[in-house]
Write an enzyme that holds these catalytic residues in place. Structure first.
Site, short mmCIF file in Angstrom:
data_model
loop_
_atom_site.label_atom_id
_atom_site.label_comp_id
_atom_site.label_asym_id
_atom_site.label_seq_id
_atom_site.Cartn_x
_atom_site.Cartn_y
_atom_site.Cartn_z
N HIS A 194 0.83 -1.21 0.00
CA HIS A 194 0.00 0.00 0.00
C HIS A 194 0.86 1.26 0.00
CE1 HIS A 194 -4.14 -1.51 0.51
NE2 HIS A 194 -3.57 -2.55 1.06
N ASP A 195 1.94 1.23 0.76
CA ASP A 195 2.83 2.40 0.85
C ASP A 195 3.53 2.69 -0.48
OD1 ASP A 195 2.14 2.65 3.45
OD2 ASP A 195 4.09 2.13 4.30
#
Length: 39
Positions: free
Chosen positions: A36-37
């Protein structure tokens, strides 16, 4: 500093890892957060 979930380096505000390949003790959770990052 930013809050990072215990057992992880990538879950929370920012990350606590020194490089992309580093993961915390909760590896499955950490890999999900890392993905996600780095969208």
């Amino acid at each position: 500093g930013a809050f990072i979930m215990p057992g992880t380096l990538w879950c929370g505000a920012g990350n606590a890892a020194s490089d992309y390949s580093q993961l915390g003790t909760e590896k499955d959770t950490d890999m999900c957060c890392r993905d996600h990052d780095h969208c």
